[in-house]
Design an enzyme around this catalytic site. Structure first.
Site, PDB file in Angstrom:
ATOM      1  N   CYS A 130     -21.685  -4.769  -0.141  1.00  0.00           N
ATOM      2  CA  CYS A 130     -22.340  -4.564   1.044  1.00  0.00           C
ATOM      3  C   CYS A 130     -21.541  -2.939   1.149  1.00  0.00           C
ATOM      4  CB  CYS A 130     -21.954  -5.418   2.211  1.00  0.00           C
ATOM      5  SG  CYS A 130     -22.451  -4.682   3.739  1.00  0.00           S
ATOM      6  N   CYS A 133     -20.659  -2.303   4.810  1.00  0.00           N
ATOM      7  CA  CYS A 133     -19.392  -3.057   5.197  1.00  0.00           C
ATOM      8  C   CYS A 133     -18.184  -2.291   4.674  1.00  0.00           C
ATOM      9  CB  CYS A 133     -19.472  -4.420   5.060  1.00  0.00           C
ATOM     10  SG  CYS A 133     -21.007  -5.375   5.339  1.00  0.00           S
ATOM     11  N   ASP A 134     -17.989  -2.147   3.586  1.00  0.00           N
ATOM     12  CA  ASP A 134     -17.042  -1.901   2.549  1.00  0.00           C
ATOM     13  C   ASP A 134     -16.763  -0.360   2.325  1.00  0.00           C
ATOM     14  OD1 ASP A 134     -16.125  -4.545   3.004  1.00  0.00           O
ATOM     15  OD2 ASP A 134     -17.217  -5.133   1.087  1.00  0.00           O
TER      16      ASP A 134
END
Length: 305
Positions: A130, A133-134
């Site tokens: 992701c 997300c990261d």
């Protein structure tokens, strides 16, 4: 005994929930989490009503609308679906069982794994699925994105805004929309490579990605601190294997009205064998499935599957 159990909290499941609530169905939404794949998407430019919106922002809008209705939402992972002799259903989670007259399966998909040495070992320590997300964790670092579809190219574009260098490793030609490819070409810190991923290595975290040339099979070490895997998705359908018909890819086979071969059991969104995986299509599937389930309960019409 519920009228309807909806499995999954992505666009398909949440849209089904709104339509079921508006029909005053006694329904419950059972999902491990809200949002699904959309939560991993930063830039959405093709959802009607919004010129531009991020995935988390769109899901917040979805959730806000669902919560306008007195519909139960249970944050649990479904691990089994049972068709009973009387034509009703039991949905089993780790916490409890839900009994229902109809079920909509809208459990979506999850990222595929590379299956190479080091992937599992460094998951959460440099290996990610992701970028949204990261990505911020890799500011100023070198990263690699594996894949050649829309999601891979979009991840590379997004990461190029925070990372020092982004290697985009694709095995074949890009299978992405022209507009996405155009955006990719405008980035000056994305290095495009072709090759097979052979392994991920490091000590405490990722330090290098090993790729092999498609022609010579010569291996090259890429010095990266992050590896983002974007090679496609697989359906979350294991819990209903043996209950419904699945195609070779594990997707649930439905007709054009979201019906499976089992009366009262419907499926919507990316978990199905629908040819295109788009947010707007998943939402449309969810609306359709709820309306067809409502019709089924009203009339008990002969099922054609």
């Amino acid at each position: 005994m519920y009228d309807l159990v909806i499995i999954g909290g992505g666009p398909a499941g949440m849209t089904a929930a709104v339509y079921a609530a508006r029909k005053r169905m006694n329904a419950v939404l059972v999902t491990k989490e809200v949002g699904g794949q959309v939560m991993w998407t930063m830039d959405i430019e093709n959802y009607m009503g919004y010129q531009f919106i991020t995935g988390p922002e769109l899901i917040a809008k979805f959730e806000e609308q669902v919560r306008q209705f007195p519909l139960k939402i249970k944050y649990e992972e479904v691990n089994r679906l049972i068709v009973k002799d009387d034509g009703t259903f039991t949905v089993v989670s780790a916490e409890r069982e839900y009994h229902s007259k109809t079920v909509i399966i809208a459990s979506g998909k999850r990222p595929k794994r590379l299956g190479v040495p080091g992937e599992e070992e460094f998951a959460g320590r440099g290996v990610s699925y992701c970028a949204t997300c990261d990505g911020p964790l890799f500011a100023g670092k070198n990263v690699a994105v594996i894949g050649g579809g829309n999601s891979a190219l979009q991840a590379a574009i997004e990461l190029s805004q925070v990372a020092d260098k982004v290697y985009l490793v694709a095995r074949n030609n890009y299978n992405a929309d022209p507009i996405v490819v155009e955006k990719l070409k405008k980035s000056n810190n994305i290095v495009e490579l072709s090759g097979d991923t052979k392994g991920i290595q490091g000590s405490q975290s990722v330090e290098k990605l090993i790729i092999a040339s498609l022609d010579s099979r010569e291996e090259t070490d890429l010095p990266v601190q992050g590896v983002f895997v974007e090679i496609g998705l697989m359906p979350n359908s294991e819990y209903c294997d043996g209950v419904v018909k699945l195609n070779d890819g594990g997707e649930i086979v439905t007709d054009c009205r979201t019906r499976t071969k089992i009366p009262g059991l419907f499926a919507a969104g990316d978990v199905t064998n629908g040819p295109d995986k788009q947010i707007v299509i998943a939402a449309g599937d969810g609306a359709k499935a709820a309306l067809v389930a409502y019709e089924y309960l009203l009339h008990k019409r002969p099922h054609c599957g």
